[in-house]
Design an enzyme around this catalytic site. Structure first.
Site, mmCIF file in Angstrom:
data_model
loop_
_atom_site.group_PDB
_atom_site.id
_atom_site.type_symbol
_atom_site.label_atom_id
_atom_site.label_comp_id
_atom_site.label_asym_id
_atom_site.label_seq_id
_atom_site.Cartn_x
_atom_site.Cartn_y
_atom_site.Cartn_z
ATOM 1 N N CYS A 191 -1.729 3.945 -7.213
ATOM 2 C CA CYS A 191 -0.393 3.421 -7.523
ATOM 3 C C CYS A 191 0.112 3.745 -8.935
ATOM 4 O O CYS A 191 1.241 4.229 -9.094
ATOM 5 C CB CYS A 191 -0.343 1.907 -7.298
ATOM 6 S SG CYS A 191 -1.424 1.290 -6.019
ATOM 7 N N ARG A 224 -14.492 3.205 -6.036
ATOM 8 C CA ARG A 224 -14.664 1.753 -6.161
ATOM 9 C C ARG A 224 -16.149 1.419 -6.100
ATOM 10 O O ARG A 224 -16.854 1.905 -5.208
ATOM 11 C CB ARG A 224 -13.902 1.012 -5.054
ATOM 12 C CG ARG A 224 -12.403 1.277 -5.085
ATOM 13 C CD ARG A 224 -11.665 0.592 -3.966
ATOM 14 N NE ARG A 224 -10.273 1.002 -3.917
ATOM 15 C CZ ARG A 224 -9.424 0.662 -2.952
ATOM 16 N NH1 ARG A 224 -9.839 -0.101 -1.958
ATOM 17 N NH2 ARG A 224 -8.170 1.078 -2.976
ATOM 18 N N GLN A 271 -7.565 8.631 0.159
ATOM 19 C CA GLN A 271 -6.540 7.845 0.841
ATOM 20 C C GLN A 271 -5.329 8.715 1.145
ATOM 21 O O GLN A 271 -4.937 9.559 0.336
ATOM 22 C CB GLN A 271 -6.093 6.666 -0.030
ATOM 23 C CG GLN A 271 -7.126 5.561 -0.144
ATOM 24 C CD GLN A 271 -6.572 4.355 -0.865
ATOM 25 O OE1 GLN A 271 -6.025 4.477 -1.956
ATOM 26 N NE2 GLN A 271 -6.722 3.190 -0.275
ATOM 27 N N ASP A 318 -2.340 8.132 0.778
ATOM 28 C CA ASP A 318 -1.449 7.188 0.116
ATOM 29 C C ASP A 318 -0.023 7.708 0.064
ATOM 30 O O ASP A 318 0.204 8.927 0.030
ATOM 31 C CB ASP A 318 -1.928 6.954 -1.322
ATOM 32 C CG ASP A 318 -2.337 5.512 -1.565
ATOM 33 O OD1 ASP A 318 -1.844 4.647 -0.830
ATOM 34 O OD2 ASP A 318 -3.133 5.266 -2.469
ATOM 35 N N HIS A 321 3.850 6.284 -1.867
ATOM 36 C CA HIS A 321 4.605 5.248 -2.573
ATOM 37 C C HIS A 321 6.080 5.577 -2.433
ATOM 38 O O HIS A 321 6.509 6.681 -2.759
ATOM 39 C CB HIS A 321 4.168 5.180 -4.033
ATOM 40 C CG HIS A 321 2.734 4.761 -4.180
ATOM 41 N ND1 HIS A 321 1.706 5.676 -4.223
ATOM 42 C CD2 HIS A 321 2.155 3.529 -4.227
ATOM 43 C CE1 HIS A 321 0.549 5.034 -4.311
ATOM 44 N NE2 HIS A 321 0.794 3.740 -4.315
ATOM 45 N N LYS A 360 1.395 -7.849 2.193
ATOM 46 C CA LYS A 360 1.108 -6.598 2.892
ATOM 47 C C LYS A 360 1.005 -6.825 4.394
ATOM 48 O O LYS A 360 0.733 -7.932 4.864
ATOM 49 C CB LYS A 360 -0.190 -5.977 2.380
ATOM 50 C CG LYS A 360 -1.450 -6.794 2.645
ATOM 51 C CD LYS A 360 -2.690 -6.075 2.118
ATOM 52 C CE LYS A 360 -3.936 -6.944 2.297
ATOM 53 N NZ LYS A 360 -5.155 -6.272 1.803
ATOM 54 N N HIS A 397 3.963 0.465 -1.029
ATOM 55 C CA HIS A 397 2.658 1.138 -1.005
ATOM 56 C C HIS A 397 2.274 1.297 0.466
ATOM 57 O O HIS A 397 2.301 0.327 1.217
ATOM 58 C CB HIS A 397 1.591 0.304 -1.704
ATOM 59 C CG HIS A 397 1.939 -0.143 -3.083
ATOM 60 N ND1 HIS A 397 1.291 0.330 -4.205
ATOM 61 C CD2 HIS A 397 2.866 -1.027 -3.536
ATOM 62 C CE1 HIS A 397 1.795 -0.256 -5.287
ATOM 63 N NE2 HIS A 397 2.745 -1.083 -4.897
#
Length: 645
Positions: A338, A367, A385, A387, A389, A469, A515
């Protein structure tokens, strides 16, 4: 004279206080037998209570049975207590600790001088069955916190006493008794042990007290419990099938990947596995291009200050890998993509005409999950990911949510997931942003679902620290549920990073940030697909789509020319020219789950044909090479390759 309102709106009046059990009996004998607990919906919220609970005032009440999700959880929690009782009777020196409900079952941790064996589990389960058949009633009582400590210490249950010491002084605690066994518990529980009819102990494992490796090692016994024998049998069948589909076993069998202690929680992709992984990325890239996303890439390592601004440093620090340079700057491997996306948005002046701006990234994140939590591809420390945005105006927020939800469902359908559940996770206790902001964000998600007529379940307090979410849960081929995609709406990070755009009035305004990850972790999604398909990937996904097998050395040149033609047509193919019997080769590649086997002998060579077989054993006969290639090319087209998503 309490007035009880039932879910259908009907009311029942009683001359005096009435228990949940008496209410059920008043409605009918069938419900009286099936009732496990009651749900009271009052001014202080929803409360689940035992059937012995007395209703002394007007109330809205639902009866909970084994058909309800809460009822199944009560069965499993009560079965954990039954397990603890059986262990204490068989092994009096064992100390009880905790026994929570988990997905599809329960466990209970015990302190015992030796590990439990499979024979022990069989004896424990037999004792549980005897205790269930005895139909022992359960009763609840309350003790003050210090009284409860003294009670468990007197019984030699030091672990239980330690748990209670962590509770503030003056608190009143509830205990549940069945026969000669009593345990600390909030409840509710089943009325009697006779309600526990279908259970099975599944395995035993080690577990540290309170999850800390510095503490004593305990023995954890796992079990499962269901409303009836049919449901239990169905679950055990699924469990057996899941063992056959285990992605770790198939990963080795199909030569897809491996793990090594030199890089715990990180995947070593083999050529075939990496090919599969790249097919997923290529598919998603195509869908995102059609949905007007632009693709970006941001650094893997960024300064601590960025993570402090985003809030991750204070809310996620323990899961981050960090390093300090010679000049004492602290950097972190990104656990999220992000902040990098926000930094890209902040470059250059943005106008309302530039919005919505949909930025996608196949970002590597890291992580630090505990080693005990790692599980093949399903739980790793280093993963990718899909991902994205999305930055949009507040007025477009709900539209963008609906657009993303539609894309999620379309993509899951392409992989054969038709049964998708949606959960809305709302504001957690530890969060950033005002209540007004959270009201607005939660309303955008629920509003989009409502207008699309999509059912969803509320997960109170389970949102991210910066925004609510949606979680998308897939049901696979053998009935297991997997949480994969997420969609979050966020006004907090744009505020913290002070990003803006110029609106139609020429004024600077704050964008909304969405997100979105649809696969979630590509590693995890790959593991799910391996198990969902049991390694039998559709042709477009299969790492190796076809293999050419010659019967004898006389067809070597033709087999190689067939391979060349297949590759020229864009198919992923290989050739096996070994001096082995054709039956042996066919069995080998069938076990490797290669979709198509192209056998060539003297006749095929002479007539430029192929004897085509499938991994399922289908024999399509001898076909012209051009026809085989056209057939495979057509079948190998990714879903949605024609038209737009």
């Amino acid at each position: 004279m309490p007035c009880i309102t039932l879910p259908d709106g009907s009311q029942r009046h009683f001359p005096q206080a009435v228990s949940i059990a008496e209410l059920a009996a008043d409605i009918g004998p069938g419900l009286a037998k099936a009732a496990l607990a009651g749900r009271i919906d009052g001014r202080s919220g929803v409360q689940l209570v035992d059937t012995a609970f007395l209703l002394e005032q007007d109330a809205n009440v639902s009866l909970i049975t084994a058909r309800d999700p809460e009822g199944l959880e009560i069965l499993r929690h009560s079965c954990a207590h039954l397990l603890a009782m059986a262990v204490k009777q068989l092994y009096p020196s064992a100390q009880v600790t905790i026994g929570p409900v988990i997905e599809d079952g329960f466990f209970y941790d015990f302190a015992f001088e030796r590990p439990f064996t499979p024979d022990d589990l069989a004896q424990i389960e037999a004792r549980m069955q005897a205790l269930a058949a005895a139909d022992l009633p359960l009763s609840r009582r309350e003790l003050l916190r210090d009284e409860a400590i003294a009670y468990f210490e007197q019984r030699g249950e030091s672990y239980k006493a330690e748990l209670i010491r962590a509770i503030p002084e003056g608190e009143t605690l509830s205990l549940y008794r069945q026969g000669d066994f009593e345990d600390l518990c909030r409840g509710p529980h089943v009325p009697s042990t006779g309600k526990l009819q279908a259970f099975k102990l599944t395995k035993v494992a080690g577990a540290y007290w309170r999850g800390d490796a510095k503490n004593a090692m305990l023995q954890r016994i796992y079990g499962t419990c269901w409303p009836d024998a049919k449901a239990l049998k169905g679950y055990l069948t699924r469990l057996e099938e899941a063992g056959k589909r285990d992605h770790r076993k198939l990963g080795a069998q199909l030569d897809l990947f491996h793990f090594d202690d030199c890089a715990p929680g990180s995947v070593f992709w083999h050529p075939k596995g990496w090919t599969l992984f790249q097919q997923l990325i290529g598919y998603m890239r195509t869908q995102q291009e059609r949905a007007d996303y632009v693709e970006i890439n941001t650094p893997d390592v960024m300064d601590r200050g960025l993570w402090e601004t985003s809030g991750h440093w204070f809310n996620y620090r323990e899961a981050m890998f960090t390093t300090t340079t010679e000049d004492e700057r602290v950097f972190a491997l990104k656990p999220m993509n992000c902040p990098g996306a926000v930094s890209l948005f902040a470059q250059g002046l943005k106008s309302y005409r530039d919005l919505p701006l949909r930025m996608a990234e196949f970002g590597k994140v890291h992580r630090y999950d505990p080693s005990g939590a790692l599980h093949g591809l399903l739980r790793v420390r280093h993963f990718t990911q899909d991902d994205a945005h999305i930055f949009c105006t507040p007025a477009r927020m709900q539209d963008e949510c609906a657009r993303t939800i539609a894309l999620v469902f379309a993509i899951y359908r392409d992989f054969g997931f038709e049964d998708v559940a949606v959960k809305l996770s709302t504001r957690p206790v530890n969060r950033i942003g005002s209540n007004d902001t959270w009201d607005q964000l939660e309303g955008a998600l629920s509003g989009a679902l409502d207008r699309m007529d999509i059912a969803y379940r509320i997960n109170p307090g389970e949102g991210a620290f910066y925004g609510p979410k949606l979680e998308f849960v897939l049901r696979d081929a053998i009935g297991r549920d997997w949480q994969c995609g997420t969609l979050q709406v966020d006004l907090n990070l744009p505020e913290r990073f002070d990003i803006g755009y110029i609106n139609e009035q020429g004024e600077r305004e704050r964008p909304v940030m969405l997100h979105r990850a649809l696969f979630g972790s590509l590693e995890r999604f790959t593991g799910i697909l391996i198990e969902h398909y049991s390694g039998l990937f559709p042709l477009w996904l299969a790492p190796q789509q076809a293999v050419v097998l010659n019967i004898s050395e006389a067809q070597t040149d033709y087999a190689q020319s067939v391979l060349k033609a297949l590759k020229k047509a864009g198919l992923r193919a290989a050739v096996d020219l070994r001096n082995e019997k054709i039956g042996y080769k066919i069995r080998e590649y069938t076990l490797q789950k290669v979709p198509y086997l192209l056998v060539v002998g003297d006749r095929e060579k002479a007539e430029r044909r192929i004897a085509l077989r499938s991994r399922a054993g289908e024999d399509f006969g001898s076909l012209p090479l051009d026809e085989v290639i056209a057939r495979l090319r057509q079948e190998a087209q990714p879903p949605g390759s024609e038209g737009s998503c």
